[in-house]
Motif scaffolding. Sequence first.
Motif, PDB file in Angstrom:
ATOM      1  N   THR A 112      80.216  34.480  61.887  1.00  0.00           N
ATOM      2  CA  THR A 112      80.733  35.761  62.356  1.00  0.00           C
ATOM      3  C   THR A 112      82.117  36.029  61.803  1.00  0.00           C
ATOM      4  OG1 THR A 112      79.500  35.405  64.408  1.00  0.00           O
ATOM      5  CG2 THR A 112      81.136  37.151  64.415  1.00  0.00           C
ATOM      6  N   ALA A 113      82.905  34.995  61.650  1.00  0.00           N
ATOM      7  CA  ALA A 113      84.256  35.167  61.139  1.00  0.00           C
ATOM      8  C   ALA A 113      84.252  35.756  59.734  1.00  0.00           C
ATOM      9  CB  ALA A 113      84.991  33.838  61.147  1.00  0.00           C
ATOM     10  N   ALA A 114      83.165  35.545  59.021  1.00  0.00           N
ATOM     11  CA  ALA A 114      83.067  36.104  57.674  1.00  0.00           C
ATOM     12  C   ALA A 114      83.055  37.629  57.694  1.00  0.00           C
ATOM     13  CB  ALA A 114      81.811  35.579  56.983  1.00  0.00           C
ATOM     14  N   GLU A 115      82.738  38.217  58.846  1.00  0.00           N
ATOM     15  CA  GLU A 115      82.750  39.662  58.987  1.00  0.00           C
ATOM     16  C   GLU A 115      84.112  40.180  59.448  1.00  0.00           C
ATOM     17  OE1 GLU A 115      79.475  41.464  61.052  1.00  0.00           O
ATOM     18  OE2 GLU A 115      78.199  39.724  60.753  1.00  0.00           O
ATOM     19  N   SER A 116      85.099  39.315  59.464  1.00  0.00           N
ATOM     20  CA  SER A 116      86.463  39.674  59.866  1.00  0.00           C
ATOM     21  C   SER A 116      86.542  40.102  61.325  1.00  0.00           C
ATOM     22  CB  SER A 116      87.018  40.789  58.962  1.00  0.00           C
ATOM     23  OG  SER A 116      87.046  40.371  57.615  1.00  0.00           O
ATOM     24  N   VAL A 117      85.684  39.505  62.157  1.00  0.00           N
ATOM     25  CA  VAL A 117      85.736  39.750  63.604  1.00  0.00           C
ATOM     26  C   VAL A 117      86.250  38.477  64.266  1.00  0.00           C
ATOM     27  CG1 VAL A 117      84.408  40.298  65.660  1.00  0.00           C
ATOM     28  CG2 VAL A 117      83.789  41.336  63.478  1.00  0.00           C
ATOM     29  N   PRO A 118      87.329  38.561  65.053  1.00  0.00           N
ATOM     30  CA  PRO A 118      87.846  37.374  65.736  1.00  0.00           C
ATOM     31  C   PRO A 118      86.780  36.740  66.624  1.00  0.00           C
ATOM     32  CG  PRO A 118      89.413  39.182  65.894  1.00  0.00           C
ATOM     33  CD  PRO A 118      88.159  39.756  65.315  1.00  0.00           C
ATOM     34  N   THR A 119      86.781  35.431  66.699  1.00  0.00           N
ATOM     35  CA  THR A 119      85.783  34.717  67.496  1.00  0.00           C
ATOM     36  C   THR A 119      86.466  33.809  68.506  1.00  0.00           C
ATOM     37  OG1 THR A 119      85.656  32.841  65.962  1.00  0.00           O
ATOM     38  CG2 THR A 119      84.176  34.712  65.562  1.00  0.00           C
TER      39      THR A 119
END
Length: 321
Positions: free
Chosen positions: A44-51
């Motif tokens: 998910t981090a690859a989509e630039s969304v904080p996790t």
Amino acid sequence: MTPLRLVMVGFGGIAGAYREALRRVPELELVAVLDPDPAVRQRTAAESVPTCATLDELPAVDAALVLTPPHSHEQLSIELLRRGAHVLCEKPLAPTVAAAARMLAAARAAGRVLMMGSKFRYTPDVVQARALLDRGVLGDVVLYENVFCSHVDMTRRWNSRPEISGGGVLIDNGCHSVDLARHLLGPLVRVQVQFGRRVQPLEVEDTARMLFQSRCGALGSIDLSWSVHKETDAYVRMHGTAGTLEIGWRGSRVKHGGSDWQPFGRGYDKQGAFTAQLANFAAVARGEAQPLIDDTDALASVVVIDSAYRSAREERWIDIP
């Protein structure tokens, strides 16, 4: 208009459809994804969304999508509500009636919105079908048929683990069936369920047939299966005193008053349904609209499925509370 800050809790198979739909709903801004699985967070981090891995790591949010397996819905939803977030929780709302009631009570106590996600109400063809019914084009509905049957290997999926899912195909697909029937016919008053021959090596039922009677007097049948494919273009058929209506995967149609079949809609639109559901959730959270699926609908979905499992155990008709 400032968008509502949204967290997606759980990033499993259904999350992709929600992620795509969110791009079409500017009223909601995805600011975080919460999932305990490090591999999921890395992807998910690859989509630039904080996790984040836990609720304690969660930034301030206005709303949440709970997309985890059913056994975790109650704990996560109640904690998010207590933290001030409006919650859209995927079906089934909870595995038990008591858990669902506690979730709805927590939302009332927090003064926040709790909505159950059930995509079929939001599909454009179902919306058009409901409008036709409201116009009385079928007269009084006498018979109702719903089929959700296709072969899916469930041997490695959490949906077939009863401690996680609460049951098998009846609670999994049956939640959609019950909500759809209630939306089109009104409340259901009696139910009878039988489980079919178990084809896959599962702990739960993989085929079920539900019969019901609605308050308006319609008789209904619902066929559910993970193990057989029932060839049909229409997943809902309704037969009334003045006509017949079909809601289909590739298009829908109605026949009434001696006319030929009249097509309507474009068939099942998954992305359209998710987008409309999220837009409704955002509007309700802002106090700008009423929920298409309200507290009564959400609780009734769990109550009917609970009554259905009781019917299967006791091998008899059960009156729905």
